[in-house]
Design an enzyme around this catalytic site. Structure first.
Site, mmCIF file in Angstrom:
data_model
loop_
_atom_site.group_PDB
_atom_site.id
_atom_site.type_symbol
_atom_site.label_atom_id
_atom_site.label_comp_id
_atom_site.label_asym_id
_atom_site.label_seq_id
_atom_site.Cartn_x
_atom_site.Cartn_y
_atom_site.Cartn_z
ATOM 1 N N SER A 1 0.800 -1.381 0.105
ATOM 2 C CA SER A 1 -0.057 0.005 0.026
ATOM 3 C C SER A 1 0.928 1.141 0.119
ATOM 4 O O SER A 1 1.749 1.391 -0.617
ATOM 5 C CB SER A 1 -0.983 -0.095 1.224
ATOM 6 O OG SER A 1 -1.856 1.258 1.296
ATOM 7 N N ASP A 24 -4.552 -4.722 6.052
ATOM 8 C CA ASP A 24 -4.847 -5.618 4.752
ATOM 9 C C ASP A 24 -3.946 -6.675 4.407
ATOM 10 O O ASP A 24 -2.418 -6.458 4.515
ATOM 11 C CB ASP A 24 -5.130 -4.895 3.557
ATOM 12 C CG ASP A 24 -5.818 -5.781 2.365
ATOM 13 O OD1 ASP A 24 -6.429 -6.774 2.687
ATOM 14 O OD2 ASP A 24 -5.505 -5.495 1.224
ATOM 15 N N HIS A 43 -2.672 -0.802 -3.314
ATOM 16 C CA HIS A 43 -3.633 0.027 -3.228
ATOM 17 C C HIS A 43 -3.446 1.226 -3.756
ATOM 18 O O HIS A 43 -2.322 1.863 -3.542
ATOM 19 C CB HIS A 43 -3.862 0.245 -1.618
ATOM 20 C CG HIS A 43 -4.251 -1.092 -0.980
ATOM 21 N ND1 HIS A 43 -3.861 -1.110 0.551
ATOM 22 C CD2 HIS A 43 -4.798 -1.972 -1.403
ATOM 23 C CE1 HIS A 43 -4.221 -2.238 0.963
ATOM 24 N NE2 HIS A 43 -4.825 -3.063 -0.123
#
Length: 355
Positions: free
Chosen positions: A175, A295, A202
């Site tokens: 991310s 995540d 992401h």
């Protein structure tokens, strides 16, 4: 409850178009978490003012007259490190490329440029900009560092209990801070790398295609956006497209899914790793890199429980030690390594040399 004004995040806006600059100032000023500390029209002005203004976060236009946003990012990260959020036109190829290189130079994320109060999706874009500015203002940035000091790190402890099954597919997720880390790892793998690689990064949906082509230009592997029903081939990197989960089906084909986001994320790294755990068992290899939040952590726990192997980025090199920390805390990690040591380990695992 309104926040005390002194706790507001100070934003410096760098944007050459007066119209867009006023729009950004309006968007930021209407968010109670933020305050506009300065709004300037060029990188030169930003570099001149930054020492006096001392912003908590910078909103950076990428196509500026004179010094562009990429060069401005480089200079700020070397002279006066400050979290930078790149605001880019997602349709414009050249600005996409500059944005990706700005991420490589130390910017933390890229968000879509607003194009006027009446435009489709304006409220969503405005809210994304404010939220990203607020979140990124909290990231402890350091001078753009090179990772070489970690090359001499002690060899991590061997884990003979992992049966030496050669993995058949690798999943990798990141991310905040992900693009340069992914470029570094994938760039160190040879074109004849024996596994397909499934990748979750992401990033705003409009930027995913530009991200995939940027990465493809940097590494010797073939990088592309994943297609539904595709059969993954060795030496190819399949990037989850914007706003879709990337999963591995039980038949071993790729599956793109519009199922609801998990933990606010679509694509979700956890859902990718869970699907790998189900389809591959001990032939799954998972890698988790820098990023905010958790995540991927639960997915790696399940991958390990199925007998697979998980590598996480060590705190010493992660821009944000969120996702790897969560995976390690939950027991989803076999080995934690500094960025420079991840590709060599992946290569050994992929060739069946194990630890």
């Amino acid at each position: 409850m309104s926040m005390a004004p002194q706790s507001r995040v100070r934003v410096m806006v760098v944007e050459d178009s007066l119209v867009v600059r006023q729009l950004l100032v309006h968007i930021i000023a209407s968010d109670p978490r933020l305050v506009v500390a300065a709004a300037v029209g060029s990188a030169e002005e930003a570099l001149r003012e930054i020492g006096r203004v001392r912003p908590d976060v910078i909103s950076m236009d990428i196509r500026l007259p004179g010094i562009d946003g990429l060069e401005a990012t480089r200079r700020i990260m070397s002279e006066q490190p400050t979290p930078i959020v790149v605001i880019a036109d997602s349709i414009e190829d050249s600005s996409l490329k500059i944005s990706m290189n700005a991420l490589r130079a130390g910017a933390l994320t890229v968000v879509e440029k607003p194009v006027g109060l009446s435009s489709e999706g304006y409220a969503a874009i405005a809210s994304t900009i404010c939220t990203q500015l607020y979140i990124m203002s909290q990231v402890p940035v350091v001078r753009q560092r090179s990772f070489t000091p970690w090359r001499e790190a002690a060899a991590p402890r061997r884990e003979p209990e992992w049966g030496m099954t050669r993995p058949s597919i690798m999943g990798i997720a990141a991310s905040t801070g992900g693009p340069p880390a992914l470029a570094k790892i994938l760039g160190a793998l040879p074109a004849n790398f024996p596994l397909p690689i499934l990748l979750v990064q992401h990033m705003g949906a409009p930027f995913m295609e530009g991200f995939a082509s940027w990465l493809n230009g940097l590494v010797s592997l073939d990088v592309r956006l994943a297609q539904d029903q595709e059969i993954p081939a060795p030496g190819r990197v399949y990037v989850a497209p914007g706003d879709r989960h990337l999963l591995l089906s039980s038949a071993g084909t790729l599956k793109l899914s519009a199922e609801p986001p998990l933990g606010n994320q679509r694509p979700s790294a956890t859902m990718l790793f869970q699907s790998m755990a189900r389809s591959l068992g001990r032939r799954g290899l998972g890698v988790i890199l820098t990023g905010m939040g958790e995540d991927g952590a639960q997915g790696l726990v399940e991958l390990r429980q199925a007998g697979g192997y998980a590598v996480s980025e060590d705190e010493s090199t992660a821009v944000v030690y969120g996702m790897p920390a969560a995976a390690a805390r939950m027991g989803g990690v076999n080995v934690s390594l500094p960025l420079d040591m991840i590709a060599p380990r992946i290569l050994r695992l992929a060739r069946g040399d194990g630890e």
